[in-house]
Design a protein around this motif. Structure first.
Motif: not given
Ligand code: ZN
Ligand code: MN
Length: 489
Positions: A426-446
């Motif tokens: 299922x394509x993830x295209x909702x703003x909240x879902x995408x921002x959650x993904x981005x926050x996760x990745x940014x936190x892991x890759x300072x």
């Protein structure tokens, strides 16, 4: 100014069930020699040929497709010559009353189309091994070379159609375009595979340059076994003749052969040794009365021809001629595309067919080539392909998910909807879902974030890839990139 004048003579093996004048199988794939033979096609005395109606019908169909005139009366003639591949020492052919007169293809006038029989095949053996060859080259060889020739008569008597054009062709490009279109029509009519590499379609060209002194001298070029050779032979011969005339020389009327390796034509025989075929009406076959064929009915039953299909595809799908041409190159592929397009119009009414075109001619063709599967054998139905494209057009599938899904469709024959459900796609295209993904990745890759802020642009692609991976490839790539760049500002 010298004007090139080119006419073609094209021989085509018809794919009838049986041979032209006997009941032997016409099987081009038979690899055991002299299996499909009988006293008739071996030319034993006292046997009687019977004309193959399927072959006659094939030529009538081509004649109608090209707008030619099908003869009411026609007959076969004997063409006498001696050659080891010709068991009777004559070929049954047609001289005075060909099956079809006239017609037109790509603005080139057709002179005639007639029916004859093919010859056998010669296989030249040379039992010298390489060492002896070397000796010969060095001039030290003492052994006589032992040469022998084998004859396979499986092809002897196979229906052969000969089409002769008027000398309307002006250059090599036109000749190739003509031959390619003829091949396509033969395939659409399902009367020959017309594969040049397998000798099912053989081209000869009559080439001359006319000048101030009127008509030029005609040179016939044989042994042209590919479209590349058609192009090369004509181009070479026109240049050769122009050069000879420029130097004040004369063109000799002769037969030349195309040498594929040397990329040139070489003289084979001159006019002086030309054959006298002593044509006369074949006494063993009754004249043909073609009034028995309902030409009107046959004409109505012809399939849509490639040129008409191209123009219809341009009209219906808004394609350019090159796009339409690509689809029409194969009748089954064109039918498949058309079925997919009609389903797509149902499920995605605003479609412009471009996505379908791309997925069909690039992704699907790519998988088919990889798996060596023909369009007629694939498990993906045209309807399922249309659904896949409609999911892309509705934004429910990214191109990456679509490619994965197509691969699974190819393997299973399931619909894209079923596969997406079964595999949790299922394509993830909702703003909240995408921002959650981005926050996760940014936190892991300072570190990467810091790099990017220092101006290291590549860090963005890395972070994008990480987020995409975290979403198991299901994030909407366009939106993900936008939101990611936004976050990093
Ligand atoms: Zn036979
Ligand atoms: Mn011929």
């Amino acid at each position: 100014m010298r004007i090139p004048t080119i006419g073609l003579e094209i021989h085509v093996e018809l794919k009838t069930k049986t041979k032209m004048f006997c009941g032997c199988l016409n099987d081009t794939n038979e690899c055991h020699p002299n299996v499909n033979v009988c006293p008739i096609c071996l030319g034993h005395p006292g046997t009687l040929p019977v004309a193959n109606k399927e072959a006659i019908l094939s030529v009538i169909k081509l004649g109608l497709a090209l707008g030619g005139k099908v003869a009411e009366d026609s007959h076969f003639d004997r063409k006498s010559y001696f050659y080891p591949d010709l068991p009777k020492a004559y070929q049954i052919s047609q001289y005075e009353e060909p099956l079809v007169l006239g017609g037109m293809l790509k603005d080139i006038r057709i002179r005639r189309i007639h029916l004859e029989e093919d010859t056998g095949r010669l296989l030249h053996n040379d039992d010298n091994n390489n060492d002896n060859d070397d000796n010969k080259k060095n001039g030290h060889g003492h052994r006589h070379s032992q040469k022998s020739t084998l004859v396979d008569f499986n092809r002897a008597g196979v229906p052969l159609m000969e089409l002769v054009t008027e000398p309307d062709i002006k250059n090599a490009e036109e000749a190739v375009a003509f031959a390619k279109e003829l091949q396509l029509i033969l395939r659409y009519l399902n009367i020959s595979e017309a594969d040049m590499e397998h000798g099912q379609m053989r081209v000869e060209a009559n080439i001359s340059l006319s000048g101030n002194a009127g008509m030029g001298t005609k040179v016939e070029v044989k042994n042209i076994n590919s479209f590349k050779a058609v192009f090369g032979a004509i181009k070479y011969e026109l240049e050769r003749q122009a050069e000879v005339l420029k130097e004040g020389g004369k063109i000799h009327q002769e037969t030349r052969g195309w040498d594929d390796k040397k990329n040139k034509t070489v003289s084979q025989r001159s006019k002086e040794s030309a054959h006298d075929y002593r044509y006369f009406p074949e006494p063993d076959l009754p004249p043909l009365d073609l009034r028995e064929w309902d030409l009107e009915k046959l004409k109505n039953e012809l399939p849509e021809l490639p040129e008409a299909k191209r123009h219809r595809f341009v009209q219906e799908f808004g394609f350019g001629l090159d796009q339409a041409g690509l689809l029409v190159e194969d009748r089954s592929a064109a039918d498949y595309f058309e079925n997919a397009a009609s389903e797509l119009k149902e499920v995605s009414p605003k479609t412009n067919y471009q996505t379908l075109f791309n997925y069909f001619t690039s992704d699907l063709k790519g998988i088919m080539n990889d798996k060596k599967t023909a369009i007629t054998d694939i498990k993906i139905t045209p309807e399922h392909l249309a659904h896949l494209v409609s999911l892309i057009e509705k934004g429910e599938l990214s191109s990456r998910l679509a490619k994965d899904t197509m691969q699974k469709m190819f393997e299973t024959g399931e619909s894209p909807e079923t596969l997406m459900k079964a595999n949790g796609i299922k394509m993830v295209s909702g703003e909240n879902e995408l921002n959650w993904l981005i926050d996760e990745i940014l936190a892991q890759n300072q570190d990467a974030v810091a790099d990017y802020k220092k101006g290291k642009i590549q860090a963005l692609q890395f972070l994008f890839g990480q987020a995409m991976a975290l979403s198991k490839g299901q994030a909407d790539p366009t939106k993900l990139r936008v939101f990611l760049e936004e976050k990093l500002k």
